[in-house]
Write a protein that holds these residues in place. Structure first.
Motif, PDB file in Angstrom:
ATOM      1  N   VAL A 176       0.847  -1.197   0.000  1.00  0.00           N
ATOM      2  CA  VAL A 176       0.000   0.000   0.000  1.00  0.00           C
ATOM      3  C   VAL A 176       0.877   1.239   0.000  1.00  0.00           C
ATOM      4  CG1 VAL A 176      -1.766   1.288   1.254  1.00  0.00           C
ATOM      5  CG2 VAL A 176      -1.821  -1.220   1.246  1.00  0.00           C
ATOM      6  N   GLY A 177       0.555   2.172  -0.881  1.00  0.00           N
ATOM      7  CA  GLY A 177       1.286   3.431  -0.892  1.00  0.00           C
ATOM      8  C   GLY A 177       1.261   4.086  -2.249  1.00  0.00           C
ATOM      9  N   ASP A 178       1.817   5.279  -2.296  1.00  0.00           N
ATOM     10  CA  ASP A 178       1.879   6.086  -3.510  1.00  0.00           C
ATOM     11  C   ASP A 178       3.107   5.667  -4.311  1.00  0.00           C
ATOM     12  OD1 ASP A 178       2.248   8.109  -5.410  1.00  0.00           O
ATOM     13  OD2 ASP A 178       1.448   9.648  -4.093  1.00  0.00           O
ATOM     14  N   LEU A 179       2.883   5.154  -5.495  1.00  0.00           N
ATOM     15  CA  LEU A 179       3.968   4.599  -6.297  1.00  0.00           C
ATOM     16  C   LEU A 179       4.888   5.655  -6.891  1.00  0.00           C
ATOM     17  CD1 LEU A 179       1.912   1.784  -8.002  1.00  0.00           C
ATOM     18  CD2 LEU A 179       3.774   1.462  -6.353  1.00  0.00           C
ATOM     19  N   SER A 180       4.573   6.925  -6.679  1.00  0.00           N
ATOM     20  CA  SER A 180       5.521   7.955  -7.081  1.00  0.00           C
ATOM     21  C   SER A 180       6.616   8.135  -6.029  1.00  0.00           C
ATOM     22  CB  SER A 180       4.804   9.291  -7.317  1.00  0.00           C
ATOM     23  OG  SER A 180       4.271   9.812  -6.118  1.00  0.00           O
ATOM     24  N   ASP A 181       6.520   7.377  -4.937  1.00  0.00           N
ATOM     25  CA  ASP A 181       7.502   7.391  -3.848  1.00  0.00           C
ATOM     26  C   ASP A 181       8.450   6.209  -4.032  1.00  0.00           C
ATOM     27  OD1 ASP A 181       8.884   7.105  -1.433  1.00  0.00           O
ATOM     28  OD2 ASP A 181       7.145   7.578  -0.195  1.00  0.00           O
ATOM     29  N   ASN A 202       2.467  -2.377 -15.020  1.00  0.00           N
ATOM     30  CA  ASN A 202       2.430  -0.971 -14.640  1.00  0.00           C
ATOM     31  C   ASN A 202       1.083  -0.393 -15.070  1.00  0.00           C
ATOM     32  OD1 ASN A 202       4.998  -0.151 -13.414  1.00  0.00           O
ATOM     33  ND2 ASN A 202       5.910  -0.788 -15.343  1.00  0.00           N
ATOM     34  N   ASN A 203       0.110  -0.535 -14.201  1.00  0.00           N
ATOM     35  CA  ASN A 203      -1.259  -0.170 -14.548  1.00  0.00           C
ATOM     36  C   ASN A 203      -1.754   1.081 -13.825  1.00  0.00           C
ATOM     37  OD1 ASN A 203      -4.197  -0.756 -15.400  1.00  0.00           O
ATOM     38  ND2 ASN A 203      -4.293  -0.797 -13.165  1.00  0.00           N
ATOM     39  N   ALA A 204      -1.249   1.370 -12.636  1.00  0.00           N
ATOM     40  CA  ALA A 204      -1.773   2.476 -11.837  1.00  0.00           C
ATOM     41  C   ALA A 204      -1.630   3.803 -12.577  1.00  0.00           C
ATOM     42  CB  ALA A 204      -1.045   2.550 -10.501  1.00  0.00           C
ATOM     43  N   GLY A 205      -2.656   4.622 -12.467  1.00  0.00           N
ATOM     44  CA  GLY A 205      -2.595   5.932 -13.101  1.00  0.00           C
ATOM     45  C   GLY A 205      -3.739   6.808 -12.633  1.00  0.00           C
ATOM     46  N   ILE A 206      -3.635   8.087 -12.947  1.00  0.00           N
ATOM     47  CA  ILE A 206      -4.679   9.039 -12.600  1.00  0.00           C
ATOM     48  C   ILE A 206      -5.042   9.860 -13.828  1.00  0.00           C
ATOM     49  CG2 ILE A 206      -4.108   9.193 -10.160  1.00  0.00           C
ATOM     50  CD1 ILE A 206      -2.536  11.748 -10.766  1.00  0.00           C
ATOM     51  N   TRP A 226       0.249  19.231 -13.697  1.00  0.00           N
ATOM     52  CA  TRP A 226       1.253  18.672 -14.604  1.00  0.00           C
ATOM     53  C   TRP A 226       2.215  17.765 -13.836  1.00  0.00           C
ATOM     54  CZ3 TRP A 226       2.107  18.451 -19.763  1.00  0.00           C
ATOM     55  CH2 TRP A 226       3.368  18.019 -20.186  1.00  0.00           C
ATOM     56  N   ASP A 227       2.771  18.291 -12.741  1.00  0.00           N
ATOM     57  CA  ASP A 227       3.768  17.533 -11.978  1.00  0.00           C
ATOM     58  C   ASP A 227       3.176  16.235 -11.442  1.00  0.00           C
ATOM     59  OD1 ASP A 227       5.592  19.531 -12.475  1.00  0.00           O
ATOM     60  OD2 ASP A 227       5.417  20.465 -10.495  1.00  0.00           O
ATOM     61  N   ARG A 228       1.954  16.281 -10.950  1.00  0.00           N
ATOM     62  CA  ARG A 228       1.331  15.090 -10.371  1.00  0.00           C
ATOM     63  C   ARG A 228       1.047  14.045 -11.443  1.00  0.00           C
ATOM     64  NH1 ARG A 228       1.385  11.682  -6.383  1.00  0.00           N
ATOM     65  NH2 ARG A 228      -0.633  10.752  -5.888  1.00  0.00           N
ATOM     66  N   LEU A 229       0.525  14.468 -12.582  1.00  0.00           N
ATOM     67  CA  LEU A 229       0.225  13.514 -13.659  1.00  0.00           C
ATOM     68  C   LEU A 229       1.487  12.836 -14.169  1.00  0.00           C
ATOM     69  CD1 LEU A 229      -2.504  12.746 -15.193  1.00  0.00           C
ATOM     70  CD2 LEU A 229      -2.656  14.675 -13.614  1.00  0.00           C
ATOM     71  N   ILE A 230       2.531  13.605 -14.390  1.00  0.00           N
ATOM     72  CA  ILE A 230       3.776  13.016 -14.889  1.00  0.00           C
ATOM     73  C   ILE A 230       4.382  12.093 -13.842  1.00  0.00           C
ATOM     74  CG2 ILE A 230       6.122  13.508 -15.662  1.00  0.00           C
ATOM     75  CD1 ILE A 230       3.949  14.181 -17.722  1.00  0.00           C
ATOM     76  N   ARG A 231       4.310  12.498 -12.593  1.00  0.00           N
ATOM     77  CA  ARG A 231       4.917  11.690 -11.525  1.00  0.00           C
ATOM     78  C   ARG A 231       4.225  10.339 -11.380  1.00  0.00           C
ATOM     79  NH1 ARG A 231       9.823  11.378  -9.088  1.00  0.00           N
ATOM     80  NH2 ARG A 231       9.622  10.171  -7.179  1.00  0.00           N
ATOM     81  N   VAL A 232       2.898  10.353 -11.373  1.00  0.00           N
ATOM     82  CA  VAL A 232       2.159   9.110 -11.146  1.00  0.00           C
ATOM     83  C   VAL A 232       2.096   8.264 -12.418  1.00  0.00           C
ATOM     84  CG1 VAL A 232      -0.104   8.141 -10.573  1.00  0.00           C
ATOM     85  CG2 VAL A 232       0.792  10.083  -9.274  1.00  0.00           C
ATOM     86  N   ALA A 236      -3.976  17.902 -21.800  1.00  0.00           N
ATOM     87  CA  ALA A 236      -2.561  17.972 -22.165  1.00  0.00           C
ATOM     88  C   ALA A 236      -1.668  17.144 -21.245  1.00  0.00           C
ATOM     89  CB  ALA A 236      -2.103  19.430 -22.155  1.00  0.00           C
ATOM     90  N   ALA A 237      -1.915  17.202 -19.942  1.00  0.00           N
ATOM     91  CA  ALA A 237      -1.041  16.501 -18.997  1.00  0.00           C
ATOM     92  C   ALA A 237      -1.166  14.989 -19.139  1.00  0.00           C
ATOM     93  CB  ALA A 237      -1.361  16.938 -17.569  1.00  0.00           C
ATOM     94  N   TYR A 238      -2.401  14.502 -19.178  1.00  0.00           N
ATOM     95  CA  TYR A 238      -2.614  13.064 -19.312  1.00  0.00           C
ATOM     96  C   TYR A 238      -2.078  12.567 -20.644  1.00  0.00           C
ATOM     97  CZ  TYR A 238      -5.100   8.573 -19.125  1.00  0.00           C
ATOM     98  OH  TYR A 238      -5.421   7.224 -19.110  1.00  0.00           O
ATOM     99  N   THR A 239      -2.359  13.295 -21.711  1.00  0.00           N
ATOM    100  CA  THR A 239      -1.905  12.905 -23.042  1.00  0.00           C
ATOM    101  C   THR A 239      -0.382  12.807 -23.094  1.00  0.00           C
ATOM    102  OG1 THR A 239      -3.850  13.893 -24.075  1.00  0.00           O
ATOM    103  CG2 THR A 239      -1.927  13.551 -25.484  1.00  0.00           C
ATOM    104  N   ALA A 240       0.295  13.808 -22.557  1.00  0.00           N
ATOM    105  CA  ALA A 240       1.754  13.789 -22.553  1.00  0.00           C
ATOM    106  C   ALA A 240       2.295  12.624 -21.724  1.00  0.00           C
ATOM    107  CB  ALA A 240       2.286  15.116 -22.014  1.00  0.00           C
ATOM    108  N   SER A 241       1.668  12.375 -20.576  1.00  0.00           N
ATOM    109  CA  SER A 241       2.148  11.285 -19.721  1.00  0.00           C
ATOM    110  C   SER A 241       2.014   9.938 -20.413  1.00  0.00           C
ATOM    111  CB  SER A 241       1.402  11.285 -18.382  1.00  0.00           C
ATOM    112  OG  SER A 241       0.055  10.831 -18.503  1.00  0.00           O
ATOM    113  N   LYS A 242       0.911   9.725 -21.130  1.00  0.00           N
ATOM    114  CA  LYS A 242       0.693   8.435 -21.768  1.00  0.00           C
ATOM    115  C   LYS A 242       1.517   8.282 -23.046  1.00  0.00           C
ATOM    116  CE  LYS A 242      -2.071   6.606 -18.730  1.00  0.00           C
ATOM    117  NZ  LYS A 242      -1.675   5.402 -17.952  1.00  0.00           N
TER     118      LYS A 242
END
Length: 254
Positions: free
Chosen positions: A63-68, A91-95, A110-116, A156-162
């Motif tokens: 359990v936890g935030d996978l950006s950590d 690697n399925n987790a995402g927001i 932006w930072d949160r989407l790219i991080r997660v 834009a953020a989600y699109t760039a992350s994916k």
């Protein structure tokens, strides 16, 4: 007889507590795999693990935030110590983002989407690779998105992350193919999951995207996506590497 090659394997599924991740975890367990259910929601992870164990499968949770990085290390260590190694990483987790156009995206979003959505899969991949390299075998499956194939499916953020996830998938596939490791991705279209979109319908992004989303087609079930994930991880896909598989009812063909 199992012909997937997954019986007895050690599998990590991130975002395994709900939606596509839950469906994938259950499918892997049904194929005989031992599953680490990784999720930020402890109750959800416990519930899925209990479902697996009720069907006489083996499961562990993290359990936890996978950006950590510390959480990432715990996930991989759990698979190795509890199940004796690591064969498959999903690697399925995402927001989701707010469907905002680039000019309206905040630094925080932006930072949160790219991080997660992008950095976390990278961190997990990097942590998993030494264990797969030691066995000279492994499969990594990423959940990309229809938004990784076009610019009209999300903000834009989600699109760039994916799009980044697709680049990571292909890089890993090329770099490690001679070491017995495969990397592939699914690109889900609209799917019935618990994910929510907090968007302002009057903003530029949602207004523009609304013109194109009529092409989405039917909503997929989470299990439709899970079936593709398990296939790509299995021996049935032994010669598939670096592929991005749309699971979108034909949306990518429009």
């Amino acid at each position: 007889m199992d012909n997937t090659g997954l019986d007895g394997s050690s599998v990590i599924v991130t975002g395994g507590g709900s939606g596509i991740g839950r469906a994938a975890a259950l499918r892997f367990a049904a194929a005989g795999a031992n599953v680490v259910v990784a999720d930020i929601n402890a109750d959800a992870a416990k519930t899925v693990a209990a479902e697996i164990e009720a069907s006489e499968g083996r499961a562990a949770i993290t359990v936890g935030d996978l950006s950590d990085q510390a959480v990432v290390d715990e996930v991989v260590t759990t698979a190795v110590t509890v199940f004796g190694g690591l064969d498959v990483l999903v690697n399925n987790a995402g927001i989701m983002d707010t469907m905002s156009a680039a000019g309206d995206v905040s630094d925080a979003e932006w930072d949160r989407l790219i991080r997660v959505n992008l950095t976390a899969p990278f961190l997990l991949t990097r942590a998993a690779l030494p264990h797969m390299l030691a066995k000279r075998k492994g499969a990594i499956v990423y959940t990309a998105s229809e938004a990784a194939l076009r610019g009209s499916a999300a903000g834009a953020a989600y699109t760039a992350s994916k799009h980044g996830v697709v680049g990571l998938t292909r890089s890993v596939a090329v770099m490690y193919r001679d070491s017995g490791i495969r990397a592939n991705a699914i690109a889900p279209g609209a799917t019935m999951t618990g994910i929510t979109i907090d968007a302002d319908p009057a903003a530029l992004g949602p207004q523009v995207l609304g013109r194109y989303r009529q092409n989405v087609g039917r909503l997929a079930a989470a299990d439709d996506q899970a079936a593709a994930i398990v296939f790509l991880a299995s021996d049935a896909a032994a010669n598939i590497n670096g592929a991005v598989l749309p699971v979108d009812g034909g949306w990518a063909a429009v």
